[in-house]
Scaffold this motif. Structure first.
Motif, PDB file in Angstrom:
ATOM      1  N   LEU A  40      42.709  48.937  35.329  1.00 28.17           N
ATOM      2  CA  LEU A  40      42.074  47.928  36.190  1.00 28.17           C
ATOM      3  C   LEU A  40      40.556  47.979  36.133  1.00 28.17           C
ATOM      4  N   THR A  70      44.936  41.414  41.590  1.00 27.18           N
ATOM      5  CA  THR A  70      44.890  41.952  40.229  1.00 27.18           C
ATOM      6  C   THR A  70      45.826  43.160  40.074  1.00 27.18           C
ATOM      7  N   TYR A  74      49.062  43.447  37.621  1.00 27.94           N
ATOM      8  CA  TYR A  74      49.136  44.539  36.646  1.00 27.94           C
ATOM      9  C   TYR A  74      50.499  45.224  36.704  1.00 27.94           C
ATOM     10  N   GLN A 254      35.671  43.557  34.104  1.00 30.65           N
ATOM     11  CA  GLN A 254      36.138  42.713  35.201  1.00 30.65           C
ATOM     12  C   GLN A 254      35.262  42.930  36.435  1.00 30.65           C
ATOM     13  N   GLU A 273      36.866  37.811  34.284  1.00 29.75           N
ATOM     14  CA  GLU A 273      37.502  38.692  33.312  1.00 29.75           C
ATOM     15  C   GLU A 273      36.492  39.153  32.261  1.00 29.75           C
TER      16      GLU A 273
END
Length: 323
Positions: A40, A70, A74, A254, A273
């Protein structure tokens, strides 16, 4: 039987916190906390805070929702139950106002502008050179001091006796006579100047000479040069104003970014992103909040802004730019 089990699981998810939902799914998939943080692009402390519903590392509510969404994606989860669990505990977010569209494009090449300015400078230099050369050639010529006694009238008796000629012959004769008169005038002027130098004892009235007034062509050329200089100055001023109202961002990692302009209008917001570029316009000064600041490059007025200098312990930069 399966429908009953699914309903019980859904009810169970509604009763737990968003962090508990994420932690259970991560442990079920056998993913280590450090591996999830690396995927992440977040610090392990931030991911641990999300799972324990401790948001000291993420003080901005908008960031929390973005990180929760997010993290859920994931893990392959539906992010809607996670966000609803968060809203049930902390309330729904306020409606964003006046969000302007952001053009995510690469900055245009400045080669065309540089070539245009170079050509303009060459044209201006050429006009100045032509004007100076013309002025020098006109400014050094003064009417010669001639002695009227040395001028002799042309003999017209022979011309009176000549028979009439055609129109073409008459024109040729006029040109020949004009050239001869001009040569005689030049020779007479040179002789008069030599006599004036050798006979200093003779008192003569000085001849006032004044520089020739510039012609309309010279005035037009000078006006064109001044106009070109004003246009170039205006272009430079326009470029400076455009740079002062534009922010260029490159997201290498990110990052959740939020920007307000001088009118307290939110001109940019969202989770970006890696590999994304954005150009934001507004009235300075700007108030910026940039998450994961070390992974973002910011340019303002042609200079790179050091975001790491404004970042805190949680790698979030909050500062004002363009004051």
């Amino acid at each position: 039987m399966s429908d009953t089990h699914h309903d019980e699981y859904a009810d169970d998810r509604l009763g737990v916190s968003p962090g508990e939902l994420l932690r259970r799914e991560r442990e079920r998939q056998g993913i280590a906390l450090r591996d999830a943080a690396h995927a992440l692009h977040l610090r392990p402390a931030v991911v641990s805070g999300l799972e324990q519903d401790h948001y000291a590392e993420i003080p901005v509510a908008t960031y929390r929702r973005g990180y929760l969404r997010t993290y859920a994606r994931y893990l392959g989860m539906d992010d809607d139950p996670v966000l609803k669990a968060y809203e049930a505990r902390h309330g729904a977010p306020a409606t964003a106002r006046d969000i302007k569209p952001v053009s995510v494009t690469r900055p245009p090449s400045r080669l065309g502008g540089i070539l245009f300015k170079l050509v303009t400078l060459l044209v201006i230099a050429g006009l100045i050179g032509v004007t100076v050369t013309w002025w020098q050639s006109r400014g050094g010529s003064a009417p010669p001091s001639l002695d009227e006694g040395s001028m002799t009238a042309p003999d017209t008796s022979a011309a009176a006796e000549m028979p009439p000629a055609s129109a073409g012959d008459a024109a040729d004769d006029i040109d020949t006579a004009a050239k001869s008169a001009a040569e005689s005038t030049a020779k007479a002027g040179s002789a008069a100047e030599v006599d004036a130098v050798e006979t200093e004892a003779v008192d003569t009235d000085p001849v006032d000479t004044a520089p020739a007034a510039p012609s309309e062509e010279a005035l037009a050329a000078a006006t064109g040069v001044a106009g070109a200089d004003e246009e170039e100055t205006a272009d430079a001023s326009a470029d400076s104003d455009a740079d002062a109202t534009t922010l260029a961002l490159t997201f290498n990692q990110q990052s959740w970014t939020e920007i307000f302009d001088a009118g307290d209008n939110r001109v940019f917001v969202g989770l970006q992103e890696p590999g994304t570029e954005a150009s934001v316009e507004g009235q300075p000064p700007f108030r910026l909040t940039v998450g994961n600041a070390t992974g973002v490059e910011l340019r303002y007025r042609g200079e790179v802004i050091d975001l790491a200098r404004h970042a805190g312990a949680n790698n979030v930069a909050r500062f004002t730019l363009g004051e």
